[in-house]
Design an enzyme around this catalytic site. Structure first.
Site, PDB file in Angstrom:
ATOM      1  N   ASP A   1      58.661  59.969  54.523  1.00 11.90           N
ATOM      2  CA  ASP A   1      58.443  58.521  54.752  1.00 11.90           C
ATOM      3  C   ASP A   1      57.392  58.274  55.768  1.00 11.90           C
ATOM      4  O   ASP A   1      57.079  59.111  56.702  1.00 11.90           O
ATOM      5  CB  ASP A   1      59.444  57.836  54.928  1.00 11.90           C
ATOM      6  CG  ASP A   1      60.675  58.251  55.973  1.00 11.90           C
ATOM      7  OD1 ASP A   1      60.130  59.139  56.745  1.00 11.90           O
ATOM      8  OD2 ASP A   1      61.870  57.934  55.888  1.00 11.90           O
TER       9      ASP A   1
ATOM     10  N   ASN B   1      73.318  53.597  58.497  1.00  9.32           N
ATOM     11  CA  ASN B   1      73.784  52.475  57.096  1.00  9.32           C
ATOM     12  C   ASN B   1      73.820  53.540  55.904  1.00  9.32           C
ATOM     13  O   ASN B   1      74.141  53.021  54.867  1.00  9.32           O
ATOM     14  CB  ASN B   1      72.792  51.423  56.910  1.00  9.32           C
ATOM     15  CG  ASN B   1      71.258  51.782  56.810  1.00  9.32           C
ATOM     16  OD1 ASN B   1      71.001  53.147  56.402  1.00  9.32           O
ATOM     17  ND2 ASN B   1      70.538  50.918  56.171  1.00  9.32           N
TER      18      ASN B   1
ATOM     19  N   HIS C   1      71.015  55.532  54.880  1.00  6.07           N
ATOM     20  CA  HIS C   1      69.912  55.764  54.256  1.00  6.07           C
ATOM     21  C   HIS C   1      69.575  57.121  54.344  1.00  6.07           C
ATOM     22  O   HIS C   1      69.986  57.912  55.409  1.00  6.07           O
ATOM     23  CB  HIS C   1      68.788  54.847  54.465  1.00  6.07           C
ATOM     24  CG  HIS C   1      68.202  55.336  55.967  1.00  6.07           C
ATOM     25  ND1 HIS C   1      67.928  53.957  56.772  1.00  6.07           N
ATOM     26  CD2 HIS C   1      68.247  56.207  56.841  1.00  6.07           C
ATOM     27  CE1 HIS C   1      67.309  54.516  57.835  1.00  6.07           C
ATOM     28  NE2 HIS C   1      67.629  55.969  57.819  1.00  6.07           N
TER      29      HIS C   1
ATOM     30  N   GLU D   1      67.264  52.624  51.425  1.00  5.83           N
ATOM     31  CA  GLU D   1      68.169  51.622  51.879  1.00  5.83           C
ATOM     32  C   GLU D   1      69.373  51.684  51.100  1.00  5.83           C
ATOM     33  O   GLU D   1      69.211  51.909  49.851  1.00  5.83           O
ATOM     34  CB  GLU D   1      67.591  50.583  52.482  1.00  5.83           C
ATOM     35  CG  GLU D   1      66.610  50.443  53.565  1.00  5.83           C
ATOM     36  CD  GLU D   1      66.928  51.057  54.837  1.00  5.83           C
ATOM     37  OE1 GLU D   1      68.149  51.466  55.055  1.00  5.83           O
ATOM     38  OE2 GLU D   1      66.173  50.735  55.718  1.00  5.83           O
TER      39      GLU D   1
HETATM   40  C1  F6R Z   1      62.778  59.921  59.057  1.00  6.04           C
HETATM   41  C2  F6R Z   1      63.819  59.538  57.951  1.00  6.04           C
HETATM   42  C3  F6R Z   1      65.093  58.709  58.196  1.00  6.04           C
HETATM   43  C4  F6R Z   1      66.001  59.232  59.635  1.00  6.04           C
HETATM   44  C5  F6R Z   1      67.132  58.445  59.825  1.00  6.04           C
HETATM   45  C6  F6R Z   1      67.695  58.975  61.034  1.00  6.04           C
HETATM   46  O1  F6R Z   1      61.839  60.397  58.526  1.00  6.04           O
HETATM   47  O2  F6R Z   1      63.646  59.825  56.862  1.00  6.04           O
HETATM   48  O3  F6R Z   1      65.975  58.795  57.196  1.00  6.04           O
HETATM   49  O4  F6R Z   1      66.211  60.775  59.237  1.00  6.04           O
HETATM   50  O5  F6R Z   1      66.896  57.243  59.836  1.00  6.04           O
HETATM   51  O6  F6R Z   1      66.940  58.970  62.055  1.00  6.04           O
HETATM   52  P1  F6R Z   1      67.584  59.707  63.656  1.00  6.04           P
HETATM   53  O7  F6R Z   1      67.483  61.026  63.463  1.00  6.04           O
HETATM   54  O8  F6R Z   1      66.387  58.957  64.564  1.00  6.04           O
HETATM   55  O9  F6R Z   1      68.835  59.091  63.995  1.00  6.04           O
END
Ligand code: F6R
Length: 251
Positions: free
Chosen positions: A85, A145, A147, A152
């Site tokens: 992403d 959440n 994702h 989402e």
């Molecule tokens: C980032 C991504 C997100 C993160 C998730 C956890 O490329 O795809 O899904 O993996 O938001 O983020 P952290 O590791 O910062 O808790």
């Protein structure tokens, strides 16, 4: 899900997925990096295709990859990298962009080529994955959440790469990483269907903030309200958790 203790690691199975719980984060990230290093060293695979994630969880993974690559003189030049992403409307030179995250954590420190990131042209991103032969190994984190990538809650399991309005909780969670300007509210993300086509998946979760959503993803019914819950149906998925992230699991 009965579990077997193996030293500093407990192993169990939920649906198709292996669930590994580590006492020791060093071991967790060593074992998370290993399949990538094996792919990179495998002479039978001309161009391993690897999907990377960003976020705080993944920083120790890249540290480990970089140290192994340096210690063992492994070239990553032939690896084809993709990322899950990227924020929309953010200058790629902005230090908060995922383009910059990959540059700082991996690209400047190894000989890996510049990663493909999804943008407004979602079809061309999908096409690039297909042209590369599909993803061999996809790393995933998990949002509080549920994702995966920026899919989402409520995103269809068969979704392809698309533009998304980030959930309020995601904007809030990611605000800690944003130092230049306001928190982005839109992103381009690989779809859940796209992710599930990867030949293998490693989902990593560390820290107590992920404990409740990991319980939901592994122990509650599979639902689009918890996007990560579908990962356990993938035939080659591994959840790698530290004790804190696993602390709400009942079994
Ligand atoms: C980032 C991504 C997100 C993160 C998730 C956890 O490329 O795809 O899904 O993996 O938001 O983020 P952290 O590791 O910062 O808790």
């Amino acid at each position: 899900m009965g579990s077997i203790s193996e030293g500093t690691r407990r192993v169990s199975k939920v649906d198709g997925a292996r669930v590994l719980v580590y006492k020791d984060r060093e071991r967790l990230f060593g074992e998370a990096a290993a399949p990538f290093l094996d792919l990179a060293r495998n002479r039978d695979i001309r161009h391993p295709v690897v999907g990377f994630a960003t976020g705080g969880t993944m920083v120790p993974l890249y540290k480990r990859i970089v140290s192994e690559v340096k210690a063992n003189r492994i070239s990553l030049r032939h690896v084809i990298p993709f990322n899950l992403d990227e924020y929309l409307g953010m200058d790629p030179r902005n230090p908060d962009s995922y383009r910059n995250y990959m540059k700082v954590n991996l690209e400047d420190l190894t000989d890996i080529r510049s990663t493909h990131l999804p943008g407004r042209d979602v079809l061309s991103f999908e096409r690039s994955i297909k042209d590369a032969g599909g993803i061999d190994l996809q790393y995933l984190g998990i949002g509080t959440n549920g994702h995966i990538a920026f899919n989402e809650p409520g995103t269809p399991f068969d979704s392809r790469t698309h533009i998304v309005d980030l959930a309020d909780s995601t904007i809030h969670d990611n605000a800690k990483y944003i130092n230049n300007g306001s928190s982005p509210t839109r992103a381009s993300t690989m779809g859940i269907g796209t992710i599930l086509e990867s030949r293998s998946i490693i989902l990593i979760a560390t820290g107590v903030a992920k404990a409740e959503i990991i319980r939901e993803a592994l122990e509650e019914p599979i639902t689009e309200h918890v996007p990560a819950s579908i990962v356990r149906m993938h035939p080659r998925a591994t959840f790698m958790l530290d004790e804190e992230a696993a602390s709400q699991l009942r079994h």
